[in-house]
Scaffold this motif. Structure first.
Motif, PDB file in Angstrom:
ATOM      1  N   ALA A   1       0.817  -1.220   0.000  1.00  0.00           N
ATOM      2  CA  ALA A   1       0.000   0.000   0.000  1.00  0.00           C
ATOM      3  C   ALA A   1       0.841   1.256   0.000  1.00  0.00           C
ATOM      4  CB  ALA A   1      -0.937  -0.010   1.202  1.00  0.00           C
ATOM      5  N   GLY A   2       1.875   1.276  -0.842  1.00  0.00           N
ATOM      6  CA  GLY A   2       2.713   2.455  -0.958  1.00  0.00           C
ATOM      7  C   GLY A   2       3.695   2.637   0.187  1.00  0.00           C
ATOM      8  N   GLN A   3       3.804   1.636   1.038  1.00  0.00           N
ATOM      9  CA  GLN A   3       4.707   1.709   2.189  1.00  0.00           C
ATOM     10  C   GLN A   3       5.878   0.748   2.006  1.00  0.00           C
ATOM     11  OE1 GLN A   3       3.444   4.693   3.798  1.00  0.00           O
ATOM     12  NE2 GLN A   3       4.280   3.546   5.542  1.00  0.00           N
ATOM     13  N   GLU A   4       7.035   1.150   2.514  1.00  0.00           N
ATOM     14  CA  GLU A   4       8.201   0.259   2.599  1.00  0.00           C
ATOM     15  C   GLU A   4       8.332  -0.173   4.058  1.00  0.00           C
ATOM     16  OE1 GLU A   4       9.508  -0.385  -0.360  1.00  0.00           O
ATOM     17  OE2 GLU A   4       8.161   1.125  -1.182  1.00  0.00           O
TER      18      GLU A   4
ATOM     19  N   GLU B   1       8.888   7.392  -4.462  1.00  0.00           N
ATOM     20  CA  GLU B   1       8.409   7.592  -5.827  1.00  0.00           C
ATOM     21  C   GLU B   1       6.929   7.956  -5.846  1.00  0.00           C
ATOM     22  OE1 GLU B   1       9.312   4.184  -8.146  1.00  0.00           O
ATOM     23  OE2 GLU B   1      11.506   4.418  -7.965  1.00  0.00           O
ATOM     24  N   ILE B   2       6.212   7.533  -4.819  1.00  0.00           N
ATOM     25  CA  ILE B   2       4.791   7.857  -4.718  1.00  0.00           C
ATOM     26  C   ILE B   2       4.588   9.173  -3.970  1.00  0.00           C
ATOM     27  CG2 ILE B   2       2.582   7.087  -3.769  1.00  0.00           C
ATOM     28  CD1 ILE B   2       3.528   4.221  -4.161  1.00  0.00           C
ATOM     29  N   SER B   3       5.343   9.367  -2.877  1.00  0.00           N
ATOM     30  CA  SER B   3       5.161  10.560  -2.054  1.00  0.00           C
ATOM     31  C   SER B   3       5.814  11.801  -2.648  1.00  0.00           C
ATOM     32  CB  SER B   3       5.732  10.315  -0.657  1.00  0.00           C
ATOM     33  OG  SER B   3       7.164  10.201  -0.712  1.00  0.00           O
TER      34      SER B   3
ATOM     35  N   SER C   1       6.939   5.978   3.591  1.00  0.00           N
ATOM     36  CA  SER C   1       6.224   5.987   2.310  1.00  0.00           C
ATOM     37  C   SER C   1       7.213   5.847   1.157  1.00  0.00           C
ATOM     38  CB  SER C   1       5.430   7.285   2.157  1.00  0.00           C
ATOM     39  OG  SER C   1       4.422   7.389   3.134  1.00  0.00           O
ATOM     40  N   ASN C   2       6.795   5.152   0.136  1.00  0.00           N
ATOM     41  CA  ASN C   2       7.635   5.003  -1.054  1.00  0.00           C
ATOM     42  C   ASN C   2       7.900   6.381  -1.658  1.00  0.00           C
ATOM     43  OD1 ASN C   2       8.496   4.644  -3.804  1.00  0.00           O
ATOM     44  ND2 ASN C   2       7.703   2.549  -3.703  1.00  0.00           N
TER      45      ASN C   2
ATOM     46  N   SER D   1       5.736  13.763   3.052  1.00  0.00           N
ATOM     47  CA  SER D   1       5.728  12.374   3.557  1.00  0.00           C
ATOM     48  C   SER D   1       7.128  11.804   3.703  1.00  0.00           C
ATOM     49  CB  SER D   1       4.897  11.479   2.628  1.00  0.00           C
ATOM     50  OG  SER D   1       3.572  11.930   2.547  1.00  0.00           O
TER      51      SER D   1
END
Length: 240
Positions: free
Chosen positions: A121-124, A188-190, A185-186, A226
């Protein structure tokens, strides 16, 4: 008449001798100790040989092979008693054996490592693991400290924040581990600014000395949207 006078003088002399001898015997029998009672001498009491005798250290032999402490009424086996004691520290079982007052794991007893990423879900999500490498059982509780650094030792980004959670005491036998989640948060997404650390510096709970782990998890957020990194409380095991 001369004969009578010599007899009187001799009788008087014999009477005086008898009186002196009687006085000498009377003097030998006077005092606190009688002739039939051994005189007490200060010093270490000899092993008991039967009967009732008081030792110089305040213990009494009862003739049964047990010595009793006069001050406490306790007894211990043996024919003679030697008093022992200890000062300070915590003791167990009244034997004078000191016991440890703290079971917390110290930095020198732990090894830090980072498990593989479990993204979602966009998390590492990385498990930060502390393993007990000592020969004793110890405990960890709460949150570890952590920071990313570059090859020169300069910190990258702010300190991680703590996720909400209820700390519990985790008992680690030799070889056992506890883990805390390291999440962010990833980028690349944040859209956060990133850097690639060389090291993750980990400090066990309630300790000052850190452990260093080579970081192989790629880029991490260091500023911008983020960019926060979060840590969870320690739990038993090596990961979810």
């Amino acid at each position: 008449m001369a004969y009578t006078s010599q007899s009187s003088h001799r009788a008087a002399a014999l009477l005086a001798s008898a009186v002196a001898a009687l006085g000498l015997l009377t003097a030998c029998g006077s005092g606190n100790d009688s002739a039939s009672t051994p005189q007490k001498v200060s010093g270490t009491a000899a092993p008991a040989t039967g009967g009732s005798d008081s030792a110089s250290d305040g213990t009494t032999d009862t003739g049964t092979g047990k010595a009793t402490d006069a001050s406490s009424g306790t007894s211990s086996s043996g024919t003679s008693t030697a008093k022992t004691g200890s000062t300070g520290g915590s003791t167990s079982g009244g034997t004078g054996t000191k016991t440890a007052t703290s079971t917390r794991c110290h930095t020198s007893e732990l090894k830090a490592s980072v498990g593989g990423n479990d993204p979602g879900a966009g998390q590492e999500n990385f498990p930060l693991v502390l393993t007990n490498t000592s020969g004793r059982t110890c405990t960890v509780r709460g949150y570890p400290g952590a920071a990313f650094t570059d090859s020169a030792g300069k910190q990258l980004g702010p300190d991680p924040k703590r996720s909400s959670g209820t700390p519990t005491t985790v008992t680690l036998k030799p070889g056992q581990s506890a883990w805390a989640g390291l999440t962010f948060s990833n980028p690349e997404i944040s859209g956060a600014a990133t850097a690639t650390p060389s090291t993750l510096v980990v400090t066990p709970p309630d300790e000052l000395d850190p452990l260093k782990v080579a970081w192989s998890g790629g880029k991490v957020p260091v500023s911008g949207n983020s960019s926060s990194v979060f840590l969870t409380v320690l739990s038993p095991g090596t990961g979810p």
